[in-house]
Write a protein that holds these residues in place. Structure first.
Motif, PDB file in Angstrom:
ATOM      1  N   VAL A   1      20.711  18.366   9.344  1.00 24.70           N
ATOM      2  CA  VAL A   1      19.571  18.039   8.588  1.00 24.70           C
ATOM      3  C   VAL A   1      19.378  18.673   7.564  1.00 24.70           C
ATOM      4  CG1 VAL A   1      16.971  17.805   9.318  1.00 24.70           C
ATOM      5  CG2 VAL A   1      18.808  17.573  10.925  1.00 24.70           C
ATOM      6  N   ARG A   2      18.750  17.889   6.224  1.00 30.02           N
ATOM      7  CA  ARG A   2      18.403  18.470   5.280  1.00 30.02           C
ATOM      8  C   ARG A   2      17.081  19.340   5.398  1.00 30.02           C
ATOM      9  NH1 ARG A   2      21.006  20.418   1.682  1.00 30.02           N
ATOM     10  NH2 ARG A   2      19.374  20.326   0.119  1.00 30.02           N
ATOM     11  N   VAL A   3      16.973  20.236   4.913  1.00 25.78           N
ATOM     12  CA  VAL A   3      15.738  21.332   5.177  1.00 25.78           C
ATOM     13  C   VAL A   3      15.147  21.945   3.986  1.00 25.78           C
ATOM     14  CG1 VAL A   3      17.039  23.409   5.768  1.00 25.78           C
ATOM     15  CG2 VAL A   3      14.797  23.154   6.413  1.00 25.78           C
ATOM     16  N   GLU A   4      14.302  21.973   3.470  1.00 25.15           N
ATOM     17  CA  GLU A   4      13.540  22.911   2.420  1.00 25.15           C
ATOM     18  C   GLU A   4      13.286  24.224   2.966  1.00 25.15           C
ATOM     19  OE1 GLU A   4      10.269  20.787   0.390  1.00 25.15           O
ATOM     20  OE2 GLU A   4      10.856  19.057   1.089  1.00 25.15           O
ATOM     21  N   VAL A   5      13.709  25.398   2.361  1.00 24.06           N
ATOM     22  CA  VAL A   5      13.283  26.554   2.575  1.00 24.06           C
ATOM     23  C   VAL A   5      12.178  26.984   1.832  1.00 24.06           C
ATOM     24  CG1 VAL A   5      14.061  28.967   2.911  1.00 24.06           C
ATOM     25  CG2 VAL A   5      15.587  27.246   3.507  1.00 24.06           C
ATOM     26  N   ALA A   6      11.098  27.558   2.940  1.00 24.30           N
ATOM     27  CA  ALA A   6       9.817  28.073   2.235  1.00 24.30           C
ATOM     28  C   ALA A   6       9.704  29.498   2.353  1.00 24.30           C
ATOM     29  CB  ALA A   6       8.532  27.517   2.584  1.00 24.30           C
ATOM     30  N   ALA A   7      10.458  30.588   1.524  1.00 20.03           N
ATOM     31  CA  ALA A   7      10.300  31.859   1.653  1.00 20.03           C
ATOM     32  C   ALA A   7       9.321  32.798   0.889  1.00 20.03           C
ATOM     33  CB  ALA A   7      11.853  32.445   1.479  1.00 20.03           C
ATOM     34  N   SER A   8       8.695  32.026  -0.050  1.00 24.32           N
ATOM     35  CA  SER A   8       7.900  32.937  -0.920  1.00 24.32           C
ATOM     36  C   SER A   8       6.221  32.630  -0.267  1.00 24.32           C
ATOM     37  CB  SER A   8       7.777  32.453  -2.226  1.00 24.32           C
ATOM     38  OG  SER A   8       7.158  30.953  -2.357  1.00 24.32           O
ATOM     39  N   TYR A   9       5.441  33.413  -0.783  1.00 21.45           N
ATOM     40  CA  TYR A   9       4.122  33.039  -0.079  1.00 21.45           C
ATOM     41  C   TYR A   9       3.364  31.745  -0.530  1.00 21.45           C
ATOM     42  CZ  TYR A   9      -0.817  33.905   0.424  1.00 21.45           C
ATOM     43  OH  TYR A   9      -2.346  33.791   0.815  1.00 21.45           O
ATOM     44  N   ALA A  10       3.716  31.620  -2.038  1.00 20.19           N
ATOM     45  CA  ALA A  10       3.237  30.287  -2.403  1.00 20.19           C
ATOM     46  C   ALA A  10       3.985  29.216  -1.625  1.00 20.19           C
ATOM     47  CB  ALA A  10       3.563  30.237  -3.902  1.00 20.19           C
ATOM     48  N   ALA A  11       5.207  29.190  -1.406  1.00 20.21           N
ATOM     49  CA  ALA A  11       5.743  27.820  -0.847  1.00 20.21           C
ATOM     50  C   ALA A  11       5.316  27.903   0.449  1.00 20.21           C
ATOM     51  CB  ALA A  11       7.462  28.197  -0.908  1.00 20.21           C
TER      52      ALA A  11
END
Length: 147
Positions: A47-57
């Motif tokens: 599955v394609r995934v977007e990683v949100a690791a920063s506070y803003a993301a």
């Protein structure tokens, strides 16, 4: 999975592997109790995934979208909310080894309870995780896109 112990924002691919069966349930005759049950290759998924690791993301997350192709991985995270969201989502709480410890579906306008052992949260459109065969005990592998 991680780069020098730190996650970064960007794209990745999730490999959804088999989940170990509970002791005695679905066990192979003669196999030790609690032994993992092999899942056929056709049950596994990428599955394609977007990683949100920063506070803003992580703060932006899925807000303002009408849907998502694939999923979003929030890290670190122990809980989520669906305030100001336009669609219901499936939520998988993951431990530090990327093993699913809890699954739930949340309609818009809800606040999820924090999960104590959760280090990451995977979000997808409602119904997607069931279609992927994801369940409590499933182990995920993350392959980050190279930059």
């Amino acid at each position: 999975m991680r780069i020098r112990g730190h996650w970064r924002d960007g794209g990745a691919t999730l490999d959804l592997g088999p989940a170990p069966g509970p002791a005695g349930a679905g066990a192979v005759p003669g196999a030790p109790a609690g032994a993992p049950v092999e899942v056929p290759a056709e049950v596994r998924a990428e599955v394609r995934v977007e990683v949100a690791a920063s506070y803003a993301a992580r703060t932006r997350g899925l807000l303002g979208r009408d849907g998502i192709d694939g999923a979003m991985l929030l890290t670190p995270a122990a809980s989520v909310h669906t305030f100001r969201m336009r669609f219901a989502i499936d939520v998988a709480y993951l431990d530090r080894r990327l093993r699913v410890i809890a699954l739930t579906t949340m309609p818009p306008g809800r606040l999820g309870l924090p999960r104590l052992r959760s280090r990451h949260v995977l979000e997808a459109e409602a119904g997607a995780m069931a279609a992927w065969g994801l369940r409590v005990g499933s182990t995920l592998r993350v392959r980050l896109d190279s930059r």
